[in-house]
Design a protein around this motif. Sequence first.
Motif, short mmCIF file in Angstrom:
data_model
loop_
_atom_site.label_atom_id
_atom_site.label_comp_id
_atom_site.label_asym_id
_atom_site.label_seq_id
_atom_site.Cartn_x
_atom_site.Cartn_y
_atom_site.Cartn_z
N PRO A 3 0.84 -1.21 0.00
CA PRO A 3 0.00 0.00 0.00
C PRO A 3 0.87 1.26 0.00
O PRO A 3 1.96 1.28 0.59
CB PRO A 3 -0.81 -0.11 1.29
N ILE A 4 0.40 2.28 -0.68
CA ILE A 4 1.13 3.55 -0.74
C ILE A 4 0.24 4.64 -0.14
O ILE A 4 -0.91 4.81 -0.56
CB ILE A 4 1.49 3.92 -2.20
N ARG A 5 0.79 5.34 0.82
CA ARG A 5 0.05 6.43 1.45
C ARG A 5 0.14 7.69 0.59
O ARG A 5 1.09 7.85 -0.18
CB ARG A 5 0.62 6.74 2.84
N LEU A 6 -0.81 8.57 0.73
CA LEU A 6 -0.80 9.84 0.00
C LEU A 6 0.47 10.62 0.33
O LEU A 6 1.09 11.23 -0.54
CB LEU A 6 -2.05 10.66 0.34
N HIS A 7 0.89 10.56 1.57
CA HIS A 7 2.12 11.25 1.99
C HIS A 7 3.33 10.72 1.22
O HIS A 7 4.23 11.48 0.85
CB HIS A 7 2.34 11.10 3.49
N ASP A 8 3.36 9.41 0.97
CA ASP A 8 4.47 8.83 0.22
C ASP A 8 4.53 9.40 -1.20
O ASP A 8 5.60 9.68 -1.73
CB ASP A 8 4.34 7.31 0.15
N LEU A 9 3.36 9.56 -1.82
CA LEU A 9 3.30 10.13 -3.16
C LEU A 9 3.75 11.59 -3.16
O LEU A 9 4.44 12.04 -4.07
CB LEU A 9 1.89 10.01 -3.73
N ARG A 10 3.37 12.31 -2.13
CA ARG A 10 3.77 13.71 -1.99
C ARG A 10 5.29 13.81 -1.89
O ARG A 10 5.92 14.64 -2.53
CB ARG A 10 3.07 14.28 -0.75
N HIS A 11 5.87 12.96 -1.07
CA HIS A 11 7.32 12.93 -0.88
C HIS A 11 8.02 12.60 -2.21
O HIS A 11 8.99 13.26 -2.59
CB HIS A 11 7.68 11.89 0.18
N SER A 12 7.51 11.60 -2.89
CA SER A 12 8.10 11.20 -4.17
C SER A 12 8.01 12.32 -5.20
O SER A 12 8.97 12.59 -5.93
CB SER A 12 7.41 9.95 -4.71
N ALA A 13 6.85 12.96 -5.27
CA ALA A 13 6.66 14.05 -6.23
C ALA A 13 7.64 15.19 -5.96
O ALA A 13 8.23 15.75 -6.89
CB ALA A 13 5.22 14.55 -6.19
N ALA A 14 7.82 15.54 -4.70
CA ALA A 14 8.75 16.62 -4.35
C ALA A 14 10.18 16.23 -4.69
O ALA A 14 10.93 17.02 -5.26
CB ALA A 14 8.63 16.94 -2.85
N THR A 15 10.56 15.01 -4.38
CA THR A 15 11.92 14.54 -4.67
C THR A 15 12.18 14.54 -6.17
O THR A 15 13.23 15.01 -6.63
CB THR A 15 12.12 13.12 -4.10
N ILE A 16 11.23 14.03 -6.95
CA ILE A 16 11.39 13.99 -8.40
C ILE A 16 11.49 15.40 -8.98
O ILE A 16 12.34 15.68 -9.83
CB ILE A 16 10.24 13.21 -9.05
N ALA A 17 10.65 16.31 -8.50
CA ALA A 17 10.68 17.69 -9.00
C ALA A 17 12.02 18.35 -8.69
O ALA A 17 12.63 18.99 -9.55
CB ALA A 17 9.53 18.49 -8.39
N LEU A 18 12.50 18.19 -7.48
CA LEU A 18 13.77 18.79 -7.09
C LEU A 18 14.92 18.16 -7.86
O LEU A 18 15.83 18.86 -8.32
CB LEU A 18 13.98 18.68 -5.58
N ASP A 19 14.88 16.87 -8.05
CA ASP A 19 15.92 16.17 -8.81
C ASP A 19 15.90 16.59 -10.28
O ASP A 19 16.94 16.62 -10.94
CB ASP A 19 15.72 14.65 -8.70
N ALA A 20 14.73 16.97 -10.77
CA ALA A 20 14.60 17.41 -12.17
C ALA A 20 15.04 18.86 -12.35
O ALA A 20 15.07 19.36 -13.47
CB ALA A 20 13.16 17.26 -12.63
N GLY A 21 15.39 19.51 -11.25
CA GLY A 21 15.88 20.88 -11.35
C GLY A 21 14.83 21.95 -11.12
O GLY A 21 15.10 23.14 -11.33
#
Length: 70
Positions: A3-21
């Motif tokens: 199971p994936i929590r909404l918070h996990d998706l939020r964390h992933s989205a932020a990490t991906i955005a920051l990693d993308a510059g």
Amino acid sequence: MPPIRLHDLRHSAATIALDAGVDIKVVSEQLGHSTTTLTRDTYQSVTKRMHQDAADAVAKKINRKRRKAG
């Protein structure tokens, strides 16, 4: 799949955005944070690619110094 929590998706989205510059201020505002410090300290994970990019940047700097000195 686990199971994936909404918070996990939020964390992933932020990490991906920051990693993308994406600028930290933009990500911070998208997440509704009052400061970029909160975003950086809470949501940004350091990826293997970030570690590699940092090592590459240092190696490039050292090589430039060597060429100037040599």
